[in-house]
Design a protein around this motif. Structure first.
Motif, mmCIF file in Angstrom:
data_model
loop_
_atom_site.group_PDB
_atom_site.id
_atom_site.type_symbol
_atom_site.label_atom_id
_atom_site.label_comp_id
_atom_site.label_asym_id
_atom_site.label_seq_id
_atom_site.Cartn_x
_atom_site.Cartn_y
_atom_site.Cartn_z
ATOM 1 N N LEU A 1 -77.685 -93.643 15.237
ATOM 2 C CA LEU A 1 -76.996 -93.614 16.522
ATOM 3 C C LEU A 1 -78.008 -93.385 17.638
ATOM 4 C CD1 LEU A 1 -73.996 -91.309 15.528
ATOM 5 C CD2 LEU A 1 -73.968 -93.800 15.715
ATOM 6 N N TRP A 2 -77.698 -93.903 18.833
ATOM 7 C CA TRP A 2 -78.563 -93.660 19.990
ATOM 8 C C TRP A 2 -78.316 -92.245 20.506
ATOM 9 C CZ3 TRP A 2 -82.274 -97.049 20.626
ATOM 10 C CH2 TRP A 2 -82.078 -98.369 20.254
ATOM 11 N N PRO A 3 -79.309 -91.340 20.417
ATOM 12 C CA PRO A 3 -79.071 -89.937 20.780
ATOM 13 C C PRO A 3 -78.831 -89.708 22.264
ATOM 14 C CG PRO A 3 -81.401 -90.306 20.310
ATOM 15 C CD PRO A 3 -80.678 -91.563 19.919
ATOM 16 N N HIS A 4 -79.319 -90.621 23.121
ATOM 17 C CA HIS A 4 -79.159 -90.424 24.569
ATOM 18 C C HIS A 4 -77.813 -90.949 25.070
ATOM 19 C CE1 HIS A 4 -80.599 -94.534 24.091
ATOM 20 N NE2 HIS A 4 -80.171 -94.801 25.312
ATOM 21 N N MET A 5 -77.007 -91.541 24.184
ATOM 22 C CA MET A 5 -75.708 -92.081 24.575
ATOM 23 C C MET A 5 -74.585 -91.224 24.013
ATOM 24 S SD MET A 5 -76.073 -96.176 23.884
ATOM 25 C CE MET A 5 -77.253 -97.201 24.759
ATOM 26 N N ASN A 6 -73.422 -91.301 24.659
ATOM 27 C CA ASN A 6 -72.268 -90.634 24.067
ATOM 28 C C ASN A 6 -71.645 -91.534 22.998
ATOM 29 O OD1 ASN A 6 -70.614 -92.528 25.358
ATOM 30 N ND2 ASN A 6 -70.019 -91.133 26.994
ATOM 31 N N VAL A 7 -70.616 -91.043 22.351
ATOM 32 C CA VAL A 7 -70.006 -91.766 21.236
ATOM 33 C C VAL A 7 -69.484 -93.127 21.681
ATOM 34 C CG1 VAL A 7 -68.039 -91.758 19.653
ATOM 35 C CG2 VAL A 7 -69.457 -89.700 19.909
ATOM 36 N N LEU A 8 -68.766 -93.163 22.802
ATOM 37 C CA LEU A 8 -68.201 -94.422 23.281
ATOM 38 C C LEU A 8 -69.288 -95.458 23.521
ATOM 39 C CD1 LEU A 8 -65.855 -96.162 24.313
ATOM 40 C CD2 LEU A 8 -66.201 -95.100 26.570
ATOM 41 N N ASP A 9 -70.351 -95.080 24.201
ATOM 42 C CA ASP A 9 -71.417 -96.033 24.517
ATOM 43 C C ASP A 9 -72.088 -96.555 23.252
ATOM 44 O OD1 ASP A 9 -70.916 -95.790 27.204
ATOM 45 O OD2 ASP A 9 -72.477 -94.282 27.551
ATOM 46 N N ASN A 10 -72.231 -95.705 22.231
ATOM 47 C CA ASN A 10 -72.788 -96.160 20.963
ATOM 48 C C ASN A 10 -71.920 -97.234 20.333
ATOM 49 O OD1 ASN A 10 -75.230 -94.857 19.354
ATOM 50 N ND2 ASN A 10 -74.450 -93.277 20.751
ATOM 51 N N LEU A 11 -70.596 -97.057 20.450
ATOM 52 C CA LEU A 11 -69.687 -97.988 19.789
ATOM 53 C C LEU A 11 -69.556 -99.323 20.519
ATOM 54 C CD1 LEU A 11 -68.982 -95.515 18.036
ATOM 55 C CD2 LEU A 11 -66.581 -96.208 18.193
ATOM 56 N N VAL A 12 -69.581 -99.300 21.845
ATOM 57 C CA VAL A 12 -69.281 -100.538 22.580
ATOM 58 C C VAL A 12 -70.509 -101.405 22.823
ATOM 59 C CG1 VAL A 12 -67.334 -99.419 23.730
ATOM 60 C CG2 VAL A 12 -69.557 -99.506 24.895
ATOM 61 N N LEU A 13 -71.706 -100.891 22.587
ATOM 62 C CA LEU A 13 -72.922 -101.629 22.919
ATOM 63 C C LEU A 13 -72.978 -102.990 22.220
ATOM 64 C CD1 LEU A 13 -75.655 -101.654 24.370
ATOM 65 C CD2 LEU A 13 -76.641 -100.554 22.345
ATOM 66 N N ALA A 14 -72.885 -103.003 20.884
ATOM 67 C CA ALA A 14 -73.002 -104.270 20.146
ATOM 68 C C ALA A 14 -71.836 -105.221 20.407
ATOM 69 C CB ALA A 14 -73.147 -103.991 18.655
ATOM 70 N N PRO A 15 -70.581 -104.755 20.387
ATOM 71 C CA PRO A 15 -69.481 -105.699 20.652
ATOM 72 C C PRO A 15 -69.557 -106.357 22.027
ATOM 73 C CG PRO A 15 -68.638 -103.714 19.635
ATOM 74 C CD PRO A 15 -70.065 -103.446 19.972
ATOM 75 N N ARG A 16 -70.034 -105.621 23.028
ATOM 76 C CA ARG A 16 -70.127 -106.214 24.360
ATOM 77 C C ARG A 16 -71.252 -107.245 24.425
ATOM 78 N NH1 ARG A 16 -69.366 -103.089 29.688
ATOM 79 N NH2 ARG A 16 -68.839 -105.257 30.160
ATOM 80 N N LYS A 17 -72.394 -106.933 23.760
ATOM 81 C CA LYS A 17 -73.534 -107.852 23.811
ATOM 82 C C LYS A 17 -73.359 -109.036 22.866
ATOM 83 C CE LYS A 17 -77.186 -104.712 25.388
ATOM 84 N NZ LYS A 17 -77.574 -105.554 26.538
ATOM 85 N N VAL A 18 -72.867 -108.768 21.655
ATOM 86 C CA VAL A 18 -72.799 -109.807 20.627
ATOM 87 C C VAL A 18 -71.501 -110.605 20.703
ATOM 88 C CG1 VAL A 18 -72.832 -110.251 18.146
ATOM 89 C CG2 VAL A 18 -74.306 -108.473 19.108
ATOM 90 N N LEU A 19 -70.394 -109.906 20.884
ATOM 91 C CA LEU A 19 -69.087 -110.566 20.890
ATOM 92 C C LEU A 19 -68.600 -110.926 22.289
ATOM 93 C CD1 LEU A 19 -67.206 -108.372 18.246
ATOM 94 C CD2 LEU A 19 -68.544 -110.463 17.882
ATOM 95 N N GLY A 20 -69.269 -110.368 23.311
ATOM 96 C CA GLY A 20 -68.876 -110.677 24.675
ATOM 97 C C GLY A 20 -67.591 -110.025 25.124
ATOM 98 N N LEU A 21 -67.232 -108.885 24.509
ATOM 99 C CA LEU A 21 -66.010 -108.191 24.898
ATOM 100 C C LEU A 21 -66.161 -107.581 26.290
ATOM 101 C CD1 LEU A 21 -64.939 -106.233 21.665
ATOM 102 C CD2 LEU A 21 -64.323 -108.549 22.369
ATOM 103 N N SER A 22 -65.055 -107.517 27.001
ATOM 104 C CA SER A 22 -65.063 -106.829 28.289
ATOM 105 C C SER A 22 -65.115 -105.323 28.048
ATOM 106 C CB SER A 22 -63.807 -107.177 29.080
ATOM 107 O OG SER A 22 -62.655 -106.611 28.452
ATOM 108 N N ALA A 23 -65.385 -104.566 29.110
ATOM 109 C CA ALA A 23 -65.441 -103.116 28.987
ATOM 110 C C ALA A 23 -64.119 -102.564 28.481
ATOM 111 C CB ALA A 23 -65.823 -102.490 30.325
ATOM 112 N N GLY A 24 -63.021 -103.096 29.007
ATOM 113 C CA GLY A 24 -61.704 -102.628 28.588
ATOM 114 C C GLY A 24 -61.402 -102.966 27.142
ATOM 115 N N GLU A 25 -61.730 -104.195 26.726
ATOM 116 C CA GLU A 25 -61.501 -104.600 25.339
ATOM 117 C C GLU A 25 -62.325 -103.762 24.376
ATOM 118 O OE1 GLU A 25 -60.585 -109.381 25.770
ATOM 119 O OE2 GLU A 25 -62.660 -108.648 25.878
ATOM 120 N N ALA A 26 -63.587 -103.516 24.743
ATOM 121 C CA ALA A 26 -64.467 -102.744 23.879
ATOM 122 C C ALA A 26 -63.997 -101.299 23.766
ATOM 123 C CB ALA A 26 -65.898 -102.796 24.411
#
Length: 252
Positions: free
Chosen positions: A97-122
Motif C-alpha cells: 500500500l502507498w503509505p502517504h495515501m489514505n485508504v480511499l486513495d489507495n483503492l481508487v488510484l488503479a481503477p481511475r488510471k487503468v479503467l478510466g472510472l470517474s471519481a464518483g464511480e471509483a
C-alpha cells in the motif's frame, strides 16, 4: 456430459532462476468459485506459479489460458494477455500500500488510471469493496494508522476494485498473529461463498486449508506432488514428503 472449462489453465510451465528449475513442467487449473490452497517448502515454486499466472514473471516455456483465452504462450504474452490480466487480482505478503495515501486513495488510484472510472464511480466501488472486507469505517484512515490485519484487508479490497474473477494470495497472513490471520482468511472464504470468486492461496495455515479449501496442492522441487481434497491430503495421502511437511508445520 457437460465439460467445465477452467477459469485459469496453466500447462507445462517451466521457470528457472540462476539455472535452477523453479517450475518444472507444472500443469495447474483453477475453477470458478473454488478455493485452492498451495503448500510446500520455501523455494518449491508456489509463489512463482502465482506470479507467472498474474503476469509478473515470464516463464521459459508453457502456456496460460485465462477465461478460455490464451494469454501466455511459450513465455510470450499473446494479444489476449490484457483480457486475462483484467480477470486476475493479486494480494501480496507485504501489503504494497502507498503509505502517504489514505485508504480511499489507495483503492481508487488503479481503477481511475487503468479503467478510466470517474471519481464518483471509483469511490462507490471503493465503498463496496471495503464493506466486503469489513473496513468501510476506515475509508479515510491513513494506511500507517492501520494494524497489519487491517492493512491486509485493505490490500484485498484494492484487488477487488478491478472486479477480478480469481484472486491470487501469496502468504498474506505470514506476518500476522493467528487470531488476526484467521479473520483475514475468513474474509476470503466469505468472498468465495458470496461472490463466487476463485481464490488461490499460498499459505502455511493448515487449519484454513482443512476447513475452507476445496483442494490442497502440495509443491515439491518445482512440481505438483499432490493435488487432492483436504481430507485426502491430510488424512489419507501416503506421500511421505507431504506427511513430513504437514507434521512440521503443525507442531512448529
Amino acid at each position: 456430459m457437460t465439460l467445465t472449462v477452467p477459469l485459469v489453465s496453466a500447462r507445462n510451465l517451466r521457470k528457472e532462476f540462476h539455472g535452477q528449475p523453479v517450475l518444472d513442467g507444472v500443469d495447474f487449473d483453477v475453477a470458478s468459485g473454488e478455493v485452492s490452497v498451495i503448500i510446500g517448502k520455501s523455494g518449491s515454486g508456489k509463489s512463482t506459479l502465482l506470479r507467472v499466472i498474474a503476469g509478473l514473471e515470464a516463464p521459459e516455456d508453457g502456456d496460460v489460458t485465462i477465461d478460455a483465452k490464451l494469454t501466455l504462450s511459450g513465455g510470450t504474452r499473446t494479444a489476449d494477455w490484457s483480457h486475462g490480466a483484467a480477470m486476475v487480482g493479486m494480494v501480496f505478503q507485504s501489503y504494497t500500500l502507498w503509505p502517504h495515501m489514505n485508504v480511499l486513495d489507495n483503492l481508487v488510484l488503479a481503477p481511475r488510471k487503468v479503467l478510466g472510472l470517474s471519481a464518483g464511480e471509483a469511490r462507490e466501488r471503493a465503498e463496496a469493496a471495503l464493506d466486503e472486507v469489513g473496513m468501510a469505517h476506515h475509508i479515510t484512515s491513513r494506511c500507517t494508522q492501520l494494524s497489519g490485519g487491517e492493512r491486509q484487508r485493505v490490500a484485498i479490497a484494492r484487488a477487488l476494485m478491478m472486479r477480478p474473477r480469481v484472486l491470487l494470495c501469496d502468504e498474506i497472513t505470514s506476518a500476522l498473529d493467528p487470531p488476526v490471520a484467521a479473520e483475514v482468511l475468513g474474509v476470503l472464504a466469505r468472498l468465495k461463498q458470496e461472490d463466487g470468486l476463485a481464490v488461490v492461496l499460498v499459505t502455511h495455515d493448515m487449519a484454513f486449508a482443512s476447513k475452507a479449501a476445496d483442494r490442497v496442492v502440495f509443491f515439491s522441487h518445482g512440481r505438483i506432488a499432490v493435488d487432492a481434497t483436504p481430507d485426502e491430503a491430510f488424512h489419507h495421502c501416503e506421500d511421505p514428503e507431504l506427511k513430513a511437511f504437514v507434521d512440521a508445520v503443525r507442531f512448529r
